[in-house]
Scaffold this active site. Structure first.
Site, PDB file in Angstrom:
ATOM      1  N   TYR A 139       0.814  -1.222   0.000  1.00  0.00           N
ATOM      2  CA  TYR A 139       0.000   0.000   0.000  1.00  0.00           C
ATOM      3  C   TYR A 139       0.849   1.276   0.000  1.00  0.00           C
ATOM      4  O   TYR A 139       0.309   2.370  -0.102  1.00  0.00           O
ATOM      5  CB  TYR A 139      -0.943   0.018   1.208  1.00  0.00           C
TER       6      TYR A 139
ATOM      7  N   LYS B 151       2.093 -14.720   5.057  1.00  0.00           N
ATOM      8  CA  LYS B 151       2.421 -15.605   3.935  1.00  0.00           C
ATOM      9  C   LYS B 151       3.941 -15.754   3.905  1.00  0.00           C
ATOM     10  O   LYS B 151       4.610 -15.558   2.878  1.00  0.00           O
ATOM     11  CB  LYS B 151       1.856 -14.958   2.648  1.00  0.00           C
TER      12      LYS B 151
ATOM     13  N   ASP C  20      -3.378 -18.473   3.251  1.00  0.00           N
ATOM     14  CA  ASP C  20      -4.346 -19.293   2.504  1.00  0.00           C
ATOM     15  C   ASP C  20      -5.026 -20.308   3.426  1.00  0.00           C
ATOM     16  O   ASP C  20      -6.242 -20.523   3.355  1.00  0.00           O
ATOM     17  CB  ASP C  20      -3.691 -19.980   1.298  1.00  0.00           C
TER      18      ASP C  20
ATOM     19  N   ASP D  16      -6.824  -6.642   4.222  1.00  0.00           N
ATOM     20  CA  ASP D  16      -7.868  -6.158   3.319  1.00  0.00           C
ATOM     21  C   ASP D  16      -8.749  -7.324   2.869  1.00  0.00           C
ATOM     22  O   ASP D  16      -9.981  -7.288   2.979  1.00  0.00           O
ATOM     23  CB  ASP D  16      -7.188  -5.483   2.123  1.00  0.00           C
TER      24      ASP D  16
END
Ligand code: NAI
Length: 409
Positions: free
Chosen positions: A150, A220, A270, A294
């Protein structure tokens, strides 16, 4: 009435009886949901404190309305006013895709260093949700708000700077794995130890204060080892150093005894999405990076009925500065049609009241929303598929909420 300022010491807010609080109306459905939300907050405050307290709302401008008045999308006075008054309520602001202005929402959060995006997600009885047991969902998501992709550090394919970046990577950093040199755009993902740890510290303190059973670090890190993996490592380092007494860590203990300590988990992003659907009770407070946060926030909101009901606060816990806002966007497809669901902003107003310590008024707001949904009364986005529901427009929904607040014993 003289100007009464909120102020904060070490993030602890002192609230005068008649504080001045700025608000941004917002674009698209902004006006339709912001005005009734201010009125509902006033109503709850009046009912809770018999006129002894009242917010003095003060409009500041951003987005379309600011551009029409000043030629700027986010005037410096707006940011300064929020900094001075500490807390604000904000309707959604549009972000053009591609070129043009960058996201005003991101700019506001970064300029005010509102590093934690806090999004509580719960189900309301009466709402049909895609989960079989939506009542099991009770999550509070802490999304890092200032770093990650971002930051907008991007280089477009074909630009001169992009060629420089590519040459630097190949010649000086000895990166030999670029799949399509000369044909790629690039983005940079900064993740710092300071930024990660202050977010995780805020999430831990929240979990302790609200007696939450667990905190999950979502990352992740198996793929992005030095950014998302580092977020995880810095998180565990912080928790072990500052919160050891208050928690058990999953990697050391499989089945913690039930004695009020917080259970610390980690999940690869995930796997976390799967876990949210299959084992929603496993997660209570979640701390994660900006982009993961998000996705997770919208998915979690959808699990209990959609973004129309999920509130949000962007908070700097050290300074006390905060902007409370709906989690959805400007909904241009329904703007001006009296169809917008104001619940997300109304519940963000409830969070604002909690932030300034006006808990009785905050509870009245939540109870009024609960009572309408229990009777299956609400806007079409929530109830169009519900047999026997009473579907009302934005204005009528807000009026019914006000009536409910006035009649709560
Ligand atoms: P959106 O959230 O505005 O709309 C997505 C879908 O949800 C639409 O079908 C819309 O009608 C529906 N929806 C959203 N809020 C609703 C409400 N309160 N009641 C009933 N239905 C509602 O997302 P979209 O279309 O991707 O974005 C539109 C604009 O909003 C973009 O410029 C985007 O950048 C901006 N945006 C601003 C945010 C903010 O101010 N915090 C957050 C997300 C998007």
């Amino acid at each position: 009435m003289p100007e009464q300022l909120l102020n904060s010491k070490n993030g602890k807010i002192h609230t005068p009886a008649f504080p001045v609080i700025p608000y941004i109306e917002g674009d698209g459905i902004g006006a339709e949901i912001t005005r009734p939300t201010l009125e509902l907050i006033d109503c709850a405050v009046r009912k809770a404190y018999n006129g002894q307290r009242k917010i003095q709302w003060f409009e500041v401008f951003a987005g379309d309305k600011a551009y029409r008045r000043t030629g700027e999308w986010l005037p410096a006075e707006t940011v300064e006013a929020i900094e001075k008054h500490l807390v604000a309520l904000k309707g959604p602001l549009k972000t053009p895709v591609g070129g043009g202005i960058r996201s005003l929402n991101v700019a506001l959060r970064r300029q005010l260093d509102l590093y934690a995006c806090v999004r509580p997600v719960r189900w309301f009885q009466g709402i049909e949700a895609p989960l079989k047991e939506p009542h099991l969902v009770d999550l509070v998501i802490f999304r890092e708000n200032t770093e990650d992709v971002y930051c907008g550090i991007e280089f477009m394919r074909g630009a001169a700077d992009t060629a420089k970046i590519e040459q630097f990577l190949m010649n000086e950093m000895h990166v030999y794995t670029l799949p399509f040199p000369g044909d790629s755009s690039y983005g940079i993902k900064p993740v710092s130890k300071t930024g990660s740890q202050r977010l995780i510290r805020a999430a831990m303190r929240y979990a302790i204060e609200h007696r939450r059973p667990s905190l999950t670090l979502v990352h992740k890190g198996n793929i992005m080892k030095f950014t998302e993996g580092a977020f995880r490592n810095w998180g565990f380092e912080l928790i072990e150093k500052e919160f050891q007494k208050e928690c058990y860590i999953e990697k050391r203990i499989n089945q913690p005894p039930n004695c009020g300590k917080i259970y610390i988990r980690e999940r690869i992003a995930d796997a976390f999405f799967q876990d949210m659907l299959l084992n929603p009770t496993r997660h209570s407070v979640v701390a994660t990076l900006n982009l993961n946060g998000d996705y997770i926030s919208d998915m979690a909101a959808a699990m209990v009925g959609g973004v129309g009901i999920a509130p949000g606060g962007n908070i700097n816990f050290e300074k006390g500065t905060a902007i409370f806002e709906a989690t959805h966007g400007t909904a241009p497809d329904i703007a001006g049609q009296n169809k917008a669901n104001p619940t997300s902003l109304v519940m963000s107003g409830k969070m604002l009241l909690q932030h300034i310590g006006w808990h009785r008024a905050a509870t009245l707001i939540e109870q009024s929303v609960e009572s309408l949904f229990r009777e299956r009364t609400g806007t079409a986005d929530l109830f169009a598929q519900t047999p026997g529901a009473r579907i009302v427009g934005t204005t009528e929904f807000a009026e019914r909420l006000r009536f409910a607040i006035e009649n709560i014993d």
